[in-house]
Write an enzyme that holds these catalytic residues in place. Structure first.
Site, PDB file in Angstrom:
ATOM      1  N   SER A 224       0.827  -1.191   0.000  1.00 25.67           N
ATOM      2  CA  SER A 224       0.000   0.000   0.000  1.00 25.67           C
ATOM      3  C   SER A 224       0.872   1.256   0.000  1.00 25.67           C
ATOM      4  O   SER A 224       1.708   1.427  -0.881  1.00 25.67           O
ATOM      5  CB  SER A 224      -0.952  -0.040   1.200  1.00 25.67           C
ATOM      6  OG  SER A 224      -1.951   0.944   1.101  1.00 25.67           O
TER       7      SER A 224
ATOM      8  N   ASP B 207     -10.059  -3.862  -6.019  1.00 26.20           N
ATOM      9  CA  ASP B 207      -9.480  -3.222  -4.846  1.00 26.20           C
ATOM     10  C   ASP B 207     -10.060  -1.820  -4.745  1.00 26.20           C
ATOM     11  O   ASP B 207      -9.816  -0.969  -5.593  1.00 26.20           O
ATOM     12  CB  ASP B 207      -7.948  -3.165  -5.006  1.00 26.20           C
ATOM     13  CG  ASP B 207      -7.228  -2.538  -3.827  1.00 26.20           C
ATOM     14  OD1 ASP B 207      -7.890  -1.958  -2.951  1.00 26.20           O
ATOM     15  OD2 ASP B 207      -5.988  -2.618  -3.785  1.00 26.20           O
TER      16      ASP B 207
ATOM     17  N   HIS C  90      -7.609  -5.140  -0.575  1.00 27.42           N
ATOM     18  CA  HIS C  90      -6.377  -4.352  -0.580  1.00 27.42           C
ATOM     19  C   HIS C  90      -5.219  -5.033   0.143  1.00 27.42           C
ATOM     20  O   HIS C  90      -4.136  -4.456   0.204  1.00 27.42           O
ATOM     21  CB  HIS C  90      -6.665  -2.988   0.063  1.00 27.42           C
ATOM     22  CG  HIS C  90      -5.593  -1.969  -0.141  1.00 27.42           C
ATOM     23  ND1 HIS C  90      -5.148  -1.575  -1.389  1.00 27.42           N
ATOM     24  CD2 HIS C  90      -4.855  -1.262   0.763  1.00 27.42           C
ATOM     25  CE1 HIS C  90      -4.200  -0.664  -1.256  1.00 27.42           C
ATOM     26  NE2 HIS C  90      -3.995  -0.459   0.029  1.00 27.42           N
TER      27      HIS C  90
END
Length: 267
Positions: A95, A217, A245
């Site tokens: 991320s 996502d 995610h």
């Protein structure tokens, strides 16, 4: 302060193997990689750590000014690499840590030799010709909700971020991880994350790079993965069939296979 204690550094795997550093995302800690470590440690030296303010890090070392920009988190990565005298390490960033990895590789090119970007997003806000997945109003509302009731926000948002509603235990795990973070620290990290714009940094990447995106996502839609891939020269893009995610938790076998395939290609 001792960096190993400050960032809760843990090392496992083969002492003589190539080094892989695993960097967690917002609201998480190194435990997010627990299903990835077993796949790596037979052939690689694996370094895990927590950003200051997360997990088992030394909370007294947290400084709002430093961690109000991604550069502060990148400095944590560089500090860890320098403490362990790493050379040509592979940084796997999940991320926001994918973008942190870009900054760290630029700051310490002798330390980081390649990047794996898991569900990356260089900018979360839509603009002309770019789809980040959120409007500016969406992000404002998200941050306002987070700041007014962090525990409530965590309980509502973590399952959405995780996806996989048929496996509620995954959403519960992410909720618990979010709730374990000090709300003030989470507020700063969230603003740093969701208001960041690292698009201009992508073209500075000169190391071998793997971009891993998920088929679905809500945080980093497919357009984002294509954008990152297109702007990092020579990068590889792999679309996982995973949803949500956090594919290292929801689809560890597929995620690990993609990472290992990339690592083998570096030899």
């Amino acid at each position: 302060m001792d960096i190993r204690r400050r960032n809760n550094i843990r090392i496992t795997g083969r002492p003589d193997g190539p080094t892989v550093v695993l960097a967690h995302g917002f609201g998480c800690d190194q435990n997010m990689w627990r299903l990835t470590v077993p796949a790596l440690e037979e052939h690689y030296r694996v370094v895990l750590f927590d950003y200051v303010g997360s997990g088992g890090s030394e909370l007294s070392a947290w400084d709002e000014k430093r961690y109000s920009s991604l550069a502060g988190y990148a400095q944590d990565v560089v500090d860890v690499c320098e403490e362990l005298d790493l050379r040509d390490a592979v940084l796997v960033g999940h991320s926001v840590s994918a973008m942190v990895g870009v900054l760290a590789a630029r700051a310490a090119p002798e330390r980081i030799g390649s990047l794996v970007m898991v569900a990356p997003s260089p900018c979360y806000i839509d603009s002309d010709g770019y789809r980040g997945g959120f409007s500016a109003e969406d992000i404002d509302e998200l941050l306002e909700s987070l700041e007014s009731n962090y525990l409530g926000w965590s309980a509502a948002m973590a399952p959405v971020i995780m996806g996989n509603p048929d496996r509620p235990e995954l959403g519960e795990e992410l909720t618990n991880s979010f709730c374990a973070t000090d709300p003030e620290i989470a507020r700063v990290f969230a603003r740093t994350t969701f208001l960041s714009d690292s698009r201009d940094d992508l073209e500075s990447v000169t190391v071998p790079t793997l971009v891993l995106e998920c088929a679905s996502d809500v945080i980093a839609p497919r357009e984002v993965g294509a954008y990152v891939h297109a702007r990092i020269p020579g990068s590889a893009l792999v679309t996982l069939q995973a949803t949500g995610h956090c594919p290292q938790l929801s689809a560890p076998r597929e995620t690990n296979a993609a990472i290992l395939g990339f690592l083998r290609g570096l030899r």
